[in-house]
Design a protein around this motif. Structure first.
Motif, PDB file in Angstrom:
ATOM      1  N   LEU A  91      11.729 -14.208 -61.959  1.00 57.99           N
ATOM      2  CA  LEU A  91      13.162 -13.928 -62.150  1.00 57.99           C
ATOM      3  C   LEU A  91      13.380 -12.703 -63.037  1.00 57.99           C
ATOM      4  N   LEU A  92      12.525 -11.710 -62.880  1.00 57.62           N
ATOM      5  CA  LEU A  92      12.637 -10.506 -63.704  1.00 57.62           C
ATOM      6  C   LEU A  92      13.184  -9.303 -62.945  1.00 57.62           C
ATOM      7  N   SER A  93      13.484  -9.484 -61.667  1.00 55.36           N
ATOM      8  CA  SER A  93      13.880  -8.330 -60.855  1.00 55.36           C
ATOM      9  C   SER A  93      15.168  -7.682 -61.351  1.00 55.36           C
ATOM     10  N   MET A 108      14.392  -5.703 -64.523  1.00 54.30           N
ATOM     11  CA  MET A 108      13.649  -4.469 -64.241  1.00 54.30           C
ATOM     12  C   MET A 108      14.522  -3.451 -63.514  1.00 54.30           C
ATOM     13  N   ASN A 109      15.293  -3.919 -62.530  1.00 53.64           N
ATOM     14  CA  ASN A 109      16.057  -2.962 -61.727  1.00 53.64           C
ATOM     15  C   ASN A 109      17.163  -2.255 -62.508  1.00 53.64           C
ATOM     16  N   VAL A 110      17.715  -2.922 -63.539  1.00 55.85           N
ATOM     17  CA  VAL A 110      18.687  -2.212 -64.367  1.00 55.85           C
ATOM     18  C   VAL A 110      18.005  -1.579 -65.589  1.00 55.85           C
ATOM     19  N   GLN A 166       2.991  -6.802 -56.637  1.00 51.81           N
ATOM     20  CA  GLN A 166       4.406  -6.750 -56.267  1.00 51.81           C
ATOM     21  C   GLN A 166       5.115  -5.594 -56.966  1.00 51.81           C
ATOM     22  N   ILE A 167       4.696  -5.321 -58.179  1.00 56.21           N
ATOM     23  CA  ILE A 167       5.417  -4.326 -58.987  1.00 56.21           C
ATOM     24  C   ILE A 167       4.795  -2.932 -58.881  1.00 56.21           C
ATOM     25  N   LEU A 168       3.492  -2.848 -59.125  1.00 56.26           N
ATOM     26  CA  LEU A 168       2.823  -1.541 -59.052  1.00 56.26           C
ATOM     27  C   LEU A 168       2.659  -1.115 -57.587  1.00 56.26           C
ATOM     28  N   TYR A 182       6.321   1.455 -53.965  1.00 60.59           N
ATOM     29  CA  TYR A 182       6.128   1.889 -52.581  1.00 60.59           C
ATOM     30  C   TYR A 182       7.455   1.926 -51.800  1.00 60.59           C
ATOM     31  N   VAL A 183       8.254   0.847 -51.912  1.00 57.17           N
ATOM     32  CA  VAL A 183       9.520   0.847 -51.153  1.00 57.17           C
ATOM     33  C   VAL A 183      10.451   1.946 -51.664  1.00 57.17           C
ATOM     34  N   ARG A 184      10.336   2.255 -52.925  1.00 59.67           N
ATOM     35  CA  ARG A 184      11.154   3.345 -53.461  1.00 59.67           C
ATOM     36  C   ARG A 184      10.760   4.672 -52.800  1.00 59.67           C
ATOM     37  N   HIS A 224      20.308 -15.397 -56.190  1.00 60.28           N
ATOM     38  CA  HIS A 224      18.873 -15.162 -56.101  1.00 60.28           C
ATOM     39  C   HIS A 224      18.233 -16.151 -55.142  1.00 60.28           C
ATOM     40  N   SER A 225      17.184 -15.700 -54.487  1.00 56.00           N
ATOM     41  CA  SER A 225      16.325 -16.599 -53.740  1.00 56.00           C
ATOM     42  C   SER A 225      15.000 -15.866 -53.701  1.00 56.00           C
ATOM     43  N   HIS A 226      13.897 -16.601 -53.672  1.00 55.51           N
ATOM     44  CA  HIS A 226      12.640 -15.863 -53.803  1.00 55.51           C
ATOM     45  C   HIS A 226      12.227 -15.201 -52.481  1.00 55.51           C
ATOM     46  N   HIS A 227      11.180 -14.423 -52.571  1.00 59.50           N
ATOM     47  CA  HIS A 227      10.808 -13.519 -51.491  1.00 59.50           C
ATOM     48  C   HIS A 227      10.632 -14.192 -50.124  1.00 59.50           C
ATOM     49  N   ILE A 228       9.955 -15.330 -50.108  1.00 59.92           N
ATOM     50  CA  ILE A 228       9.655 -15.937 -48.814  1.00 59.92           C
ATOM     51  C   ILE A 228      10.914 -16.521 -48.169  1.00 59.92           C
ATOM     52  N   ASN A 229      11.834 -17.007 -48.983  1.00 56.56           N
ATOM     53  CA  ASN A 229      13.120 -17.422 -48.414  1.00 56.56           C
ATOM     54  C   ASN A 229      13.856 -16.229 -47.801  1.00 56.56           C
ATOM     55  N   ARG A 230      13.831 -15.104 -48.517  1.00 56.51           N
ATOM     56  CA  ARG A 230      14.538 -13.917 -48.023  1.00 56.51           C
ATOM     57  C   ARG A 230      13.881 -13.407 -46.742  1.00 56.51           C
ATOM     58  N   LEU A 231      12.546 -13.454 -46.720  1.00 59.69           N
ATOM     59  CA  LEU A 231      11.812 -12.851 -45.600  1.00 59.69           C
ATOM     60  C   LEU A 231      11.619 -13.815 -44.426  1.00 59.69           C
ATOM     61  N   ALA A 262      19.846  -6.641 -56.175  1.00 61.21           N
ATOM     62  CA  ALA A 262      19.933  -5.747 -55.017  1.00 61.21           C
ATOM     63  C   ALA A 262      20.519  -4.386 -55.365  1.00 61.21           C
ATOM     64  N   PHE A 263      19.688  -3.377 -55.290  1.00 62.34           N
ATOM     65  CA  PHE A 263      20.100  -1.987 -55.388  1.00 62.34           C
ATOM     66  C   PHE A 263      19.483  -1.323 -54.171  1.00 62.34           C
ATOM     67  N   GLU A 264      20.221  -0.404 -53.574  1.00 63.12           N
ATOM     68  CA  GLU A 264      19.850   0.029 -52.233  1.00 63.12           C
ATOM     69  C   GLU A 264      18.420   0.540 -52.105  1.00 63.12           C
TER      70      GLU A 264
HETATM   71  P1  FAD Z   1       8.537 -12.236 -58.338  1.00 65.61           P
HETATM   72  O1  FAD Z   1       8.139 -13.017 -57.194  1.00 65.61           O
HETATM   73  O2  FAD Z   1       8.358 -12.868 -59.708  1.00 65.61           O
HETATM   74  O3  FAD Z   1       7.930 -10.820 -58.275  1.00 65.61           O
HETATM   75  C1  FAD Z   1       7.815  -9.959 -59.399  1.00 65.61           C
HETATM   76  C2  FAD Z   1       8.459  -8.636 -59.176  1.00 65.61           C
HETATM   77  O4  FAD Z   1       7.824  -7.905 -58.161  1.00 65.61           O
HETATM   78  C3  FAD Z   1       9.919  -8.683 -58.786  1.00 65.61           C
HETATM   79  O5  FAD Z   1      10.744  -8.859 -59.904  1.00 65.61           O
HETATM   80  C4  FAD Z   1      10.105  -7.340 -58.111  1.00 65.61           C
HETATM   81  O6  FAD Z   1      10.420  -6.357 -59.059  1.00 65.61           O
HETATM   82  C5  FAD Z   1       8.749  -7.038 -57.520  1.00 65.61           C
HETATM   83  N1  FAD Z   1       8.728  -7.287 -56.081  1.00 65.61           N
HETATM   84  C6  FAD Z   1       8.268  -8.376 -55.433  1.00 65.61           C
HETATM   85  N2  FAD Z   1       8.344  -8.211 -54.111  1.00 65.61           N
HETATM   86  C7  FAD Z   1       8.880  -6.999 -53.906  1.00 65.61           C
HETATM   87  C8  FAD Z   1       9.224  -6.270 -52.745  1.00 65.61           C
HETATM   88  N3  FAD Z   1       9.007  -6.742 -51.510  1.00 65.61           N
HETATM   89  N4  FAD Z   1       9.761  -5.057 -52.907  1.00 65.61           N
HETATM   90  C9  FAD Z   1       9.985  -4.551 -54.130  1.00 65.61           C
HETATM   91  N5  FAD Z   1       9.680  -5.200 -55.258  1.00 65.61           N
HETATM   92  C10 FAD Z   1       9.131  -6.414 -55.151  1.00 65.61           C
HETATM   93  N6  FAD Z   1      13.825  -7.066 -54.490  1.00 65.61           N
HETATM   94  C11 FAD Z   1      14.677  -6.452 -55.325  1.00 65.61           C
HETATM   95  O7  FAD Z   1      14.335  -6.191 -56.470  1.00 65.61           O
HETATM   96  N7  FAD Z   1      15.927  -6.100 -54.915  1.00 65.61           N
HETATM   97  C12 FAD Z   1      16.358  -6.364 -53.652  1.00 65.61           C
HETATM   98  O8  FAD Z   1      17.483  -6.036 -53.314  1.00 65.61           O
HETATM   99  C13 FAD Z   1      15.480  -7.026 -52.752  1.00 65.61           C
HETATM  100  N8  FAD Z   1      15.870  -7.299 -51.489  1.00 65.61           N
HETATM  101  C14 FAD Z   1      14.998  -7.920 -50.632  1.00 65.61           C
HETATM  102  C15 FAD Z   1      15.410  -8.158 -49.319  1.00 65.61           C
HETATM  103  C16 FAD Z   1      14.538  -8.744 -48.413  1.00 65.61           C
HETATM  104  C17 FAD Z   1      14.984  -8.960 -46.989  1.00 65.61           C
HETATM  105  C18 FAD Z   1      13.262  -9.119 -48.839  1.00 65.61           C
HETATM  106  C19 FAD Z   1      12.311  -9.757 -47.886  1.00 65.61           C
HETATM  107  C20 FAD Z   1      12.858  -8.896 -50.139  1.00 65.61           C
HETATM  108  C21 FAD Z   1      13.700  -8.286 -51.059  1.00 65.61           C
HETATM  109  N9  FAD Z   1      13.310  -8.017 -52.387  1.00 65.61           N
HETATM  110  C22 FAD Z   1      14.175  -7.369 -53.214  1.00 65.61           C
HETATM  111  C23 FAD Z   1      11.941  -8.298 -52.855  1.00 65.61           C
HETATM  112  C24 FAD Z   1      11.741  -9.671 -53.549  1.00 65.61           C
HETATM  113  O9  FAD Z   1      12.208 -10.700 -52.723  1.00 65.61           O
HETATM  114  C25 FAD Z   1      12.412  -9.736 -54.912  1.00 65.61           C
HETATM  115  O10 FAD Z   1      11.996  -8.642 -55.681  1.00 65.61           O
HETATM  116  C26 FAD Z   1      12.053 -11.001 -55.685  1.00 65.61           C
HETATM  117  O11 FAD Z   1      12.408 -12.145 -54.949  1.00 65.61           O
HETATM  118  C27 FAD Z   1      12.721 -10.996 -57.038  1.00 65.61           C
HETATM  119  O12 FAD Z   1      12.516 -12.210 -57.742  1.00 65.61           O
HETATM  120  P2  FAD Z   1      11.442 -12.329 -58.915  1.00 65.61           P
HETATM  121  O13 FAD Z   1      11.739 -11.337 -59.982  1.00 65.61           O
HETATM  122  O14 FAD Z   1      11.395 -13.758 -59.321  1.00 65.61           O
HETATM  123  O15 FAD Z   1      10.141 -11.893 -58.172  1.00 65.61           O
END
Ligand code: FAD
Length: 509
Positions: free
Chosen positions: A267-269, A272-274, A306-308, A313-315, A363-370, A398-400
């Motif tokens: 839950l640090l996204s 980090m993003n701001v 996920q971070i490095l 990379y997506v940026r 918020h929802s974690h990555h696998i739910n989103r994907l 979410a930042f573009e």
């Molecule tokens: P953790 O699971 O604890 O991961 C740690 C950190 O890794 C995250 O805080 C994030 O900074 C980074 N990270 C992980 N996966 C990704 C990824 N695929 N791309 C970039 N960084 C990643 N992430 C966003 O930050 N903003 C978004 O708007 C966003 N939109 C997404 C939309 C879709 C369709 C999908 C599939 C993924 C998206 N993600 C996005 C990536 C990821 O789902 C989130 O970063 C993550 O769920 C954030 O929660 P967390 O901090 O608990 O992540």
């Protein structure tokens, strides 16, 4: 001489060299504007979080002796657009110079560059001092390639920055990537760590936001607000994560459950993003936890990747492909999003859970989103542009620059496969294996045909069937197309019919 320095809402980096020492010739400007609340329909918590974090940041700057002109959303002087406010502020303070930090979004980058070019005074952009990579670094690494393999970029970053590598350049634990260790479902042991985030009352701010006329959706939770909104709170969240969740992060990274929305994610996204938290701070902390023997290498590596890896990379993808990336639609999908994206009311239990928690927590974690929401959208042929706007609005992080490549590229394959080597889609079997969503669902996870058959099943086969021209040549999909070829005509026709019916009534699912 008076220098105006603009700080955007996602540029709250107190370690930036701008803030090294206070100066009487400098004025920091921050603004809450309708331009930024309104470019997409946002989740209430996202607006609250950004404004509250900005206010806290301005307070700290003042405490440290800096001069700050802060335009609140309800300030009578607020023109509600960044450039109109800059016109006012530059004149009001008789400024002789304007500086701003590199915006992460193309939209703002253009707006400020165009604005500055027309100014009669000196104007220049500074770095945000946040990311590991420059905007165009990934593009250099992938020069001339059609596919951008994340793993390639990631290993370069590990070596370049000396992260989880030995003095002789060998990867920690003997392997660059422990992804295959990250595929476990979660049965409830250990339970997810308690949500120990500090709580704040932001109801007054929320009333101000509503009174300003800004529209939003989702649960505001203003009176009991849970997201870390300054550097110290973000650090505390990092410590809690490292201690309580990181040891299990690797194993359960891809797991999903109705009983646990956070699982072992950090839950640090948002922080980090701001830029309340530097990715270096996070990575150093996690690397140290591994060195101290507190966490297994698979967890540390999986998290750091996920971070490095992904985040940087997506940026790079974003800056390489903008403008225009947001309009890509390789499959020509154009079905509007069904209404249940805004209220979570669908009988598909997995989607209801994933969207429901997104509405509740932003918020929802990555696998739910994907693999739940994005997966369904791609299989059902929903408009990638509408979907992009939904993801951009609902998630607090979410930042573009990060949302768009994840949504359009990774999740929807709308760029034809720049990021992903194959579409991230699955039938019910994968969702059932990785979650407890299917138990008690209205739909039957095993069935492909009939009213109660899980929609993912027929849609899955139909997706590959109708996209043979685009996907059949993909080596990673050999098995899928082999199975399709083995299917007899009658079975295939029935699947097509069922899928067409589902696609025509997505709103009713
Ligand atoms: P953790 O699971 O604890 O991961 C740690 C950190 O890794 C995250 O805080 C994030 O900074 C980074 N990270 C992980 N996966 C990704 C990824 N695929 N791309 C970039 N960084 C990643 N992430 C966003 O930050 N903003 C978004 O708007 C966003 N939109 C997404 C939309 C879709 C369709 C999908 C599939 C993924 C998206 N993600 C996005 C990536 C990821 O789902 C989130 O970063 C993550 O769920 C954030 O929660 P967390 O901090 O608990 O992540």
């Amino acid at each position: 001489a008076m220098r105006l320095k603009l700080i955007l809402g996602d540029q709250l980096n107190h370690q930036h060299s701008w803030f090294a020492r206070p100066s009487a010739d400098e004025l920091f400007v921050m603004m809450e504007v309708r331009q930024e609340t309104d470019y997409v329909l946002h989740h209430a918590q996202k607006i609250i979080a950004i404004f509250a974090a900005m206010r806290d940041f301005a307070r700290r700057l003042r405490q440290a002796g800096h001069r700050v002109h802060y335009l609140a959303i309800d300030d009578a002087d607020n023109r509600q657009s960044i450039t109109a406010n800059l016109d006012y502020l530059l004149a009001h303070h008789a400024a002789t110079e304007l500086r701003w930090q590199a915006p992460d979004e193309w939209r703002l980058d253009r707006q400020l560059a165009d604005y500055a070019a027309a100014l009669p005074i000196a104007a220049a952009m500074d770095d945000t001092e946040h990311f590991y990579t420059a905007r165009d670094e990934a593009a250099h690494i992938f020069e001339g390639r059609d596919h951008w393999l994340m793993e390639h970029f990631y290993r370069r970053m590990r070596s370049k920055h000396g992260v989880l590598v030995s003095d002789t350049g060998k990867p920690a634990g003997g392997q660059w990537n422990f992804d295959h260790d990250n595929r476990e479902a979660w049965q409830g042991i250990p339970w997810e760590p308690a949500d120990l985030r500090g709580r704040h009352d932001h109801s007054v701010l929320w009333q101000t936001i509503q009174a300003s006329g800004a529209k939003s959706f989702g649960e505001p939770n203003a009176g009991d607000f849970a997201w870390p909104l300054n550097h110290e709170e973000a650090l505390e969240q990092l410590e809690r994560f490292v201690e309580l969740a990181l040891p299990h992060f690797g194993r359960f990274q891809d797991a999903m459950s109705v009983k646990a929305w956070r699982l072992f994610h950090s839950l640090l996204s948002f922080a980090m993003n701001v830029k309340l938290l530097s990715p270096r701070t996070v990575i150093d902390r996690v690397q140290n936890a591994w060195r101290d023997g507190a966490v297994p290498v698979a967890s540390a590596e999986g998290y750091i990747r996920q971070i490095l890896g992904w985040r940087e990379y997506v940026r790079g993808v974003y800056w390489h492909r903008m403008p225009g990336y947001d309009k890509l639609n390789a499959f020509g999908h154009d079905t509007p999003l069904p209404w249940w994206f805004w209220d979570g009311k669908t009988r598909m239990r997995c989607v209801a859970a994933a969207i429901g928690q997104s509405l509740e927590h932003a918020h929802s974690h990555h696998i739910n989103r994907l693999m739940v929401i994005g997966n369904f959208a791609l299989l059902a042929g929903l408009s990638p542009e509408e979907l992009h706007r939904w993801y951009l609005g609902i998630y607090i992080d979410a930042f573009e620059w990060v949302e768009l490549p994840n949504t359009l590229g990774m999740s929807q394959f709308a760029d034809g496969g720049l990021l992903a080597t194959k579409p991230y889609v699955s039938s019910a079997a994968y969702i059932d294996r990785m979650s407890d969503y299917c138990k008690g669902c209205h739909y039957d996870k095993k069935a492909r045909l009939g009213e109660r058959a899980c929609p993912y099943n027929a849609l899955y086969w139909d997706f590959f069937d109708r996209n043979r021209d685009k996907l059949a040549g993909n080596q990673r999909l050999g098995m899928v197309y082999q199975q399709l070829r083995r299917m007899d005509d009658g079975a295939l026709a029935a699947l097509r019919e069922r899928a067409a019916d589902l696609r025509a009534r997505v709103a009713e699912l």
